[in-house]
Design a protein around this motif. Structure first.
Motif, PDB file in Angstrom:
ATOM      1  N   VAL A  49       0.838  -1.191   0.000  1.00 50.46           N
ATOM      2  CA  VAL A  49       0.000   0.000   0.000  1.00 50.46           C
ATOM      3  C   VAL A  49       0.876   1.245   0.000  1.00 50.46           C
ATOM      4  O   VAL A  49       2.038   1.203   0.391  1.00 50.46           O
ATOM      5  N   ASP A  50       0.280   2.348  -0.448  1.00 47.95           N
ATOM      6  CA  ASP A  50       1.015   3.607  -0.542  1.00 47.95           C
ATOM      7  C   ASP A  50       0.799   4.500   0.676  1.00 47.95           C
ATOM      8  O   ASP A  50       1.576   5.417   0.921  1.00 47.95           O
ATOM      9  N   CYS A  51      -0.266   4.237   1.427  1.00 43.60           N
ATOM     10  CA  CYS A  51      -0.559   5.007   2.628  1.00 43.60           C
ATOM     11  C   CYS A  51      -1.539   4.207   3.473  1.00 43.60           C
ATOM     12  O   CYS A  51      -2.310   3.406   2.947  1.00 43.60           O
ATOM     13  N   LEU A  52      -1.488   4.427   4.784  1.00 43.45           N
ATOM     14  CA  LEU A  52      -2.388   3.771   5.720  1.00 43.45           C
ATOM     15  C   LEU A  52      -3.165   4.825   6.488  1.00 43.45           C
ATOM     16  O   LEU A  52      -2.585   5.787   6.991  1.00 43.45           O
ATOM     17  N   ILE A  53      -4.477   4.647   6.546  1.00 41.41           N
ATOM     18  CA  ILE A  53      -5.335   5.463   7.412  1.00 41.41           C
ATOM     19  C   ILE A  53      -5.831   4.520   8.496  1.00 41.41           C
ATOM     20  O   ILE A  53      -6.434   3.483   8.186  1.00 41.41           O
ATOM     21  N   THR A  54      -5.566   4.845   9.757  1.00 40.87           N
ATOM     22  CA  THR A  54      -5.993   3.957  10.830  1.00 40.87           C
ATOM     23  C   THR A  54      -6.663   4.708  11.966  1.00 40.87           C
ATOM     24  O   THR A  54      -6.279   5.833  12.290  1.00 40.87           O
ATOM     25  N   ASP A  55      -7.668   4.062  12.529  1.00 39.85           N
ATOM     26  CA  ASP A  55      -8.305   4.552  13.737  1.00 39.85           C
ATOM     27  C   ASP A  55      -7.305   4.392  14.875  1.00 39.85           C
ATOM     28  O   ASP A  55      -6.477   3.477  14.862  1.00 39.85           O
ATOM     29  N   ILE A  80      -1.772   7.962   8.467  1.00 43.93           N
ATOM     30  CA  ILE A  80      -2.653   9.031   8.941  1.00 43.93           C
ATOM     31  C   ILE A  80      -3.516   8.440  10.049  1.00 43.93           C
ATOM     32  O   ILE A  80      -4.197   7.436   9.842  1.00 43.93           O
ATOM     33  N   MET A  81      -3.460   9.067  11.211  1.00 45.69           N
ATOM     34  CA  MET A  81      -4.200   8.599  12.376  1.00 45.69           C
ATOM     35  C   MET A  81      -5.528   9.344  12.462  1.00 45.69           C
ATOM     36  O   MET A  81      -5.561  10.570  12.317  1.00 45.69           O
ATOM     37  N   ALA A 101      -0.112  12.481   9.898  1.00 48.57           N
ATOM     38  CA  ALA A 101      -1.099  13.419  10.431  1.00 48.57           C
ATOM     39  C   ALA A 101      -1.908  12.761  11.536  1.00 48.57           C
ATOM     40  O   ALA A 101      -2.014  11.536  11.604  1.00 48.57           O
ATOM     41  N   TRP A 102      -2.484  13.611  12.376  1.00 46.01           N
ATOM     42  CA  TRP A 102      -3.402  13.202  13.443  1.00 46.01           C
ATOM     43  C   TRP A 102      -4.665  14.004  13.229  1.00 46.01           C
ATOM     44  O   TRP A 102      -4.666  15.223  13.395  1.00 46.01           O
ATOM     45  N   LEU A 103      -5.744  13.358  12.796  1.00 45.25           N
ATOM     46  CA  LEU A 103      -6.980  14.044  12.463  1.00 45.25           C
ATOM     47  C   LEU A 103      -8.104  13.578  13.377  1.00 45.25           C
ATOM     48  O   LEU A 103      -8.209  12.388  13.692  1.00 45.25           O
ATOM     49  N   ASP A 110     -11.858  17.341   2.725  1.00 48.09           N
ATOM     50  CA  ASP A 110     -10.728  18.097   2.179  1.00 48.09           C
ATOM     51  C   ASP A 110      -9.488  17.967   3.042  1.00 48.09           C
ATOM     52  O   ASP A 110      -8.375  17.860   2.526  1.00 48.09           O
ATOM     53  N   ALA A 111      -9.657  17.989   4.364  1.00 48.95           N
ATOM     54  CA  ALA A 111      -8.507  17.869   5.265  1.00 48.95           C
ATOM     55  C   ALA A 111      -7.839  16.507   5.098  1.00 48.95           C
ATOM     56  O   ALA A 111      -6.608  16.406   5.014  1.00 48.95           O
ATOM     57  N   LEU A 112      -8.646  15.458   5.021  1.00 53.17           N
ATOM     58  CA  LEU A 112      -8.099  14.118   4.840  1.00 53.17           C
ATOM     59  C   LEU A 112      -7.410  13.988   3.485  1.00 53.17           C
ATOM     60  O   LEU A 112      -6.295  13.475   3.385  1.00 53.17           O
ATOM     61  N   LEU A 113      -8.065  14.470   2.437  1.00 49.91           N
ATOM     62  CA  LEU A 113      -7.479  14.372   1.095  1.00 49.91           C
ATOM     63  C   LEU A 113      -6.196  15.189   0.977  1.00 49.91           C
ATOM     64  O   LEU A 113      -5.254  14.767   0.303  1.00 49.91           O
ATOM     65  N   ASP A 114      -6.128  16.342   1.633  1.00 55.62           N
ATOM     66  CA  ASP A 114      -4.893  17.135   1.621  1.00 55.62           C
ATOM     67  C   ASP A 114      -3.749  16.357   2.262  1.00 55.62           C
ATOM     68  O   ASP A 114      -2.623  16.353   1.754  1.00 55.62           O
ATOM     69  N   GLU A 115      -4.023  15.700   3.395  1.00 59.93           N
ATOM     70  CA  GLU A 115      -2.982  14.907   4.059  1.00 59.93           C
ATOM     71  C   GLU A 115      -2.586  13.700   3.214  1.00 59.93           C
ATOM     72  O   GLU A 115      -1.411  13.342   3.139  1.00 59.93           O
ATOM     73  N   LEU A 116      -3.562  13.074   2.563  1.00 60.06           N
ATOM     74  CA  LEU A 116      -3.264  11.947   1.681  1.00 60.06           C
ATOM     75  C   LEU A 116      -2.392  12.377   0.506  1.00 60.06           C
ATOM     76  O   LEU A 116      -1.449  11.680   0.141  1.00 60.06           O
ATOM     77  N   LYS A 117      -2.725  13.515  -0.068  1.00 60.74           N
ATOM     78  CA  LYS A 117      -1.948  14.018  -1.207  1.00 60.74           C
ATOM     79  C   LYS A 117      -0.505  14.285  -0.781  1.00 60.74           C
ATOM     80  O   LYS A 117       0.438  13.961  -1.499  1.00 60.74           O
ATOM     81  N   ALA A 118      -0.330  14.851   0.414  1.00 60.79           N
ATOM     82  CA  ALA A 118       1.016  15.102   0.929  1.00 60.79           C
ATOM     83  C   ALA A 118       1.748  13.785   1.183  1.00 60.79           C
ATOM     84  O   ALA A 118       2.952  13.668   0.924  1.00 60.79           O
ATOM     85  N   ALA A 119       1.032  12.772   1.677  1.00 59.25           N
ATOM     86  CA  ALA A 119       1.657  11.489   1.999  1.00 59.25           C
ATOM     87  C   ALA A 119       2.044  10.706   0.746  1.00 59.25           C
ATOM     88  O   ALA A 119       3.126  10.133   0.666  1.00 59.25           O
ATOM     89  N   ILE A 120       1.161  10.700  -0.226  1.00 56.22           N
ATOM     90  CA  ILE A 120       1.377   9.918  -1.442  1.00 56.22           C
ATOM     91  C   ILE A 120       2.296  10.652  -2.408  1.00 56.22           C
ATOM     92  O   ILE A 120       3.100  10.057  -3.101  1.00 56.22           O
ATOM     93  N   GLY A 121       2.162  11.970  -2.439  1.00 55.27           N
ATOM     94  CA  GLY A 121       2.949  12.773  -3.363  1.00 55.27           C
ATOM     95  C   GLY A 121       2.098  13.242  -4.519  1.00 55.27           C
ATOM     96  O   GLY A 121       1.360  12.446  -5.112  1.00 55.27           O
TER      97      GLY A 121
END
Length: 131
Positions: A49-55, A80-81, A101-103, A110-121
């Motif tokens: 995977v390219d990024c992980l979003i976890t609770d 991303i937490m 990130a910690w969200l 938009d906040a989540l997608l901005d962090e994802l874009k920064a993480a993935i590139g």
């Protein structure tokens, strides 16, 4: 054709997993979901995977424990937490471990997608629909 970035979502709440996955797919990303940290770790997902979003708070292994185990194993996967609980010490621990990130839930798309874009590139980010 460039590879579609794959994002893993780890959350014990099925509705949250589905909502996040729907958002990611509408954005043009691929999504894989897991109902627990051990389920994520048990397969080959961490290496694919390219990024992980976890609770953060989940029964058994928490998102923080998952992040800690991944870092101890040498993984530099962007993480991303997400949490519904304000916990400054847990936030500090996650960021010290290199979380992207910690969200706080409910998180704005938009906040989540901005962090994802920064993480993935930005270079790997899917083109906007219609472009």
């Amino acid at each position: 054709m460039p590879k579609t970035p794959l994002v893993a979502v780890v959350d014990d709440d099925e509705a949250i997993r589905e909502a996040l996955c729907d958002l990611l797919m509408v954005t043009g990303l691929a999504c894989s979901t897991f109902d627990s940290a051990p389920a994520f770790l048990s397969g080959d997902a961490p290496g694919h995977v390219d990024c992980l979003i976890t609770d953060v708070r989940m029964p058994g292994m928490s998102g923080l424990d998952l992040l800690e185990r991944m870092r101890a194993g040498g993984s530099d996967l962007p993480v991303i937490m997400l949490t519904s609980v304000l916990d400054p010490s847990a936030r500090a621990r996650a960021l010290d471990l290199g979380a992207q990130a910690w969200l706080t839930k409910p998180v704005a798309d938009d906040a989540l997608l901005d962090e994802l874009k920064a993480a993935i590139g930005a270079e790997d980010w899917p083109d906007e629909p219609g472009h």
